[in-house]
Design a protein around this motif. Sequence first.
Motif, PDB file in Angstrom:
ATOM      1  N   LEU A 140      11.049   4.150   4.194  1.00 20.57           N
ATOM      2  CA  LEU A 140      12.460   4.511   4.302  1.00 20.57           C
ATOM      3  C   LEU A 140      13.291   3.333   4.786  1.00 20.57           C
ATOM      4  CD1 LEU A 140      12.363   8.095   5.885  1.00 20.57           C
ATOM      5  CD2 LEU A 140      11.895   7.360   3.554  1.00 20.57           C
ATOM      6  N   LYS A 141      14.483   3.208   4.218  1.00 24.01           N
ATOM      7  CA  LYS A 141      15.436   2.188   4.647  1.00 24.01           C
ATOM      8  C   LYS A 141      16.483   2.834   5.559  1.00 24.01           C
ATOM      9  CE  LYS A 141      14.515   0.040   0.251  1.00 24.01           C
ATOM     10  NZ  LYS A 141      13.499   1.078  -0.049  1.00 24.01           N
ATOM     11  N   SER A 142      17.116   2.024   6.381  1.00 24.75           N
ATOM     12  CA  SER A 142      18.000   2.560   7.415  1.00 24.75           C
ATOM     13  C   SER A 142      19.469   2.411   7.052  1.00 24.75           C
ATOM     14  CB  SER A 142      17.722   1.867   8.746  1.00 24.75           C
ATOM     15  OG  SER A 142      16.419   2.180   9.209  1.00 24.75           O
ATOM     16  N   PHE A 143      20.241   3.392   7.505  1.00 20.63           N
ATOM     17  CA  PHE A 143      21.684   3.438   7.259  1.00 20.63           C
ATOM     18  C   PHE A 143      22.400   3.793   8.547  1.00 20.63           C
ATOM     19  CE2 PHE A 143      19.478   4.211   3.367  1.00 20.63           C
ATOM     20  CZ  PHE A 143      20.213   3.535   2.396  1.00 20.63           C
ATOM     21  N   PRO A 144      23.597   3.279   8.753  1.00 23.79           N
ATOM     22  CA  PRO A 144      24.347   3.620   9.971  1.00 23.79           C
ATOM     23  C   PRO A 144      25.024   4.976   9.844  1.00 23.79           C
ATOM     24  CG  PRO A 144      25.633   2.133   8.611  1.00 23.79           C
ATOM     25  CD  PRO A 144      24.304   2.285   7.920  1.00 23.79           C
ATOM     26  N   LYS A 145      25.378   5.547  10.986  1.00 25.94           N
ATOM     27  CA  LYS A 145      26.199   6.743  10.969  1.00 25.94           C
ATOM     28  C   LYS A 145      27.564   6.381  10.385  1.00 25.94           C
ATOM     29  CE  LYS A 145      24.243   8.497  15.317  1.00 25.94           C
ATOM     30  NZ  LYS A 145      24.554   8.813  16.740  1.00 25.94           N
ATOM     31  N   PRO A 146      28.166   7.277   9.623  1.00 29.06           N
ATOM     32  CA  PRO A 146      29.501   6.973   9.081  1.00 29.06           C
ATOM     33  C   PRO A 146      30.535   6.968  10.195  1.00 29.06           C
ATOM     34  CG  PRO A 146      28.894   9.234   8.586  1.00 29.06           C
ATOM     35  CD  PRO A 146      27.671   8.594   9.184  1.00 29.06           C
ATOM     36  N   THR A 147      31.510   6.105  10.067  1.00 35.63           N
ATOM     37  CA  THR A 147      32.599   6.102  11.033  1.00 35.63           C
ATOM     38  C   THR A 147      33.513   7.283  10.758  1.00 35.63           C
ATOM     39  OG1 THR A 147      33.932   4.687   9.602  1.00 35.63           O
ATOM     40  CG2 THR A 147      32.515   3.601  11.221  1.00 35.63           C
ATOM     41  N   PRO A 148      34.194   7.813  11.758  1.00 36.96           N
ATOM     42  CA  PRO A 148      35.068   8.978  11.542  1.00 36.96           C
ATOM     43  C   PRO A 148      36.089   8.768  10.439  1.00 36.96           C
ATOM     44  CG  PRO A 148      34.779   8.593  13.886  1.00 36.96           C
ATOM     45  CD  PRO A 148      34.137   7.428  13.188  1.00 36.96           C
ATOM     46  N   ALA A 149      36.617   7.570  10.320  1.00 35.30           N
ATOM     47  CA  ALA A 149      37.639   7.320   9.299  1.00 35.30           C
ATOM     48  C   ALA A 149      37.069   7.376   7.905  1.00 35.30           C
ATOM     49  CB  ALA A 149      38.284   5.952   9.541  1.00 35.30           C
ATOM     50  N   ALA A 150      35.749   7.141   7.786  1.00 38.55           N
ATOM     51  CA  ALA A 150      35.129   7.116   6.464  1.00 38.55           C
ATOM     52  C   ALA A 150      34.477   8.432   6.112  1.00 38.55           C
ATOM     53  CB  ALA A 150      34.090   5.996   6.400  1.00 38.55           C
ATOM     54  N   SER A 151      34.585   9.447   6.977  1.00 37.82           N
ATOM     55  CA  SER A 151      33.886  10.702   6.760  1.00 37.82           C
ATOM     56  C   SER A 151      34.627  11.589   5.766  1.00 37.82           C
ATOM     57  CB  SER A 151      33.694  11.432   8.090  1.00 37.82           C
ATOM     58  OG  SER A 151      32.932  10.664   8.969  1.00 37.82           O
ATOM     59  N   THR A 152      34.748  11.119   4.531  1.00 33.55           N
ATOM     60  CA  THR A 152      35.404  11.895   3.487  1.00 33.55           C
ATOM     61  C   THR A 152      34.408  12.448   2.486  1.00 33.55           C
ATOM     62  OG1 THR A 152      35.735   9.873   2.202  1.00 33.55           O
ATOM     63  CG2 THR A 152      37.518  10.547   3.687  1.00 33.55           C
TER      64      THR A 152
END
Length: 570
Positions: A431-443
């Motif tokens: 598995l590869k890793s991803f960051p949590k989405p920022t609130p502004a990008a949570s669309t």
Amino acid sequence: MRMNNMHTRSVSLAITLILALSPLVALADTSVSVAVPNHCTVTDTDGVAHTYSGQYLGICALEAALEAGSISGAEFSNAFPSLGLFVTSIGGTAADPTSQYWALYQNDGFASVGLSQMTVAADDTIMLELHDFSDNYLGTRFTFTASLIASTPSVSASATGASSLTLHDPFDISLALSYLAANQSADGSFDSSLTSDWAAIAFSSGGAGDALKKMQVLFASTTPELLSVTDYERHAMALEALGIDPYAAGGVDYIAPVLQAFDGTQIGNSSLVNDDIFALFPLLHAGYATSDGIIGNTVTFILSKQKDNGSWEESVDLTAAAIQALAGVRSLSGVDAALQKATGYLRAEQNEDGGWGNSFTTSWVLQALQALGDSPYDWTKSVYQTPRYYLATFQERDGGVEPVASDTATRVWATAYAIPATKGKTWNDVLKSFPKPTPAASTTAVAASSLGRSPTGDTLGRNPSVVDEPAGPTGEATPKIDMTLVASSSDDAVPVSSATEPETAIKMETPQATPSITPQLYQEEYGPGMTTEATDSPQSAESGAQTAAATNAPTPWLWSSIVSLFAWLF
């Protein structure tokens, strides 16, 4: 060509290239003993597996030393296929390709062939030195002494109690990948979302080529029907393995349903533990860490469910999965002790043939051993009866695992399990890793989910005979999200920012909506003879894999039977 100056002895260019097949640690004059099998599989830097069988070879001595932990991190290049593999880096030390190479000696004499052609006998010594192109020794040397542990294909009657014994060929990873690719649909999918997800993880472990790329395009643009929290966990794992952001795959957030199933103590059904175990894999690769409450509390719940004998639910499969999951959170209190108990349970359950009863279970255990840092050879029952050899006995000549008489779905499923297990890769490795989405990008739209909670906080099982309609979009205009995949040299996709705009990127633009998720209450139905009890194998005794793989069957009681099975065995 630069190799012409590599050696002053009268050694041909071809031989000189092959001689670059040498592992080394970053310490001078290190010597170890190594038990050499007469078969091994070595993976090059492109993720392509090379299998050697029938002889005791230097290359297998190196692979055995790697598995035993005597050498770490060797990388093999196949830049010159006609001449064989050669080592480019060992233990974090890479030979400068413009001025250095690894020289190979056998029994104190300069070798005339490379490791892949060198036959070894008991007590042979193999020495590897880092040299420059003027043939000066650069101060790093590794020597290992060979002993032979695997029998030849014909074993005497006095040794076995039988007239002869024919050994099965080692597991052929390239052939297994070809089998999966041959059963892949034109759009990249397999017969169900379950087998597609596991095939995606297998392909992502390396060497799949175009078959992997087809799945990347498919998974980045389609939305499967998922029925339970473990479905979302598994699919998020597949997305992460493929290098696709699980927060934005096809404009859908597949992590949100897992988070919604957390009640502050555990995830999903409080009477189960598999949904907690499998939640750790995608969450730990989606920006969550041991400092997050959902991780710490879920691990505490998992530890509380371990039996006195070290198992989870008296199941080898679930215990092997738990080991893989907990190995990623060793810093948390109680985890190391739990892993030790679980290892003891696996020891107690191992059969004399080296395996754990079937190919499915043995595959998961092999990955658990990798997570623990154990070599499969440390789990040898007798001369050749290792867990890897046991698993290899299930591979047929077409590359698939399980007998050819089994249905295709079962064989695809078993083969997908076996590939990363044989390659020595855990799920966390793939598995590869991803960051949590920022609130502004949570669309991104949240995956339409029926994983609702009752007023008491319990997660209820889904009745698969009832299809819940997802809520409609809010009607608001939403921005597009670019899903960009970049293929690396190992055939794995690497997620990149859309701002990177590489020319070779595959760009997926998906209009998004944000459906609301309304808690649903429903009651699980069971058909004749079906219960909620856990089975002891991914196959559900004799043929559960065949039943569970038939996820498109319309019969309501069969649907609920499948959900019952996978409520326990992912």
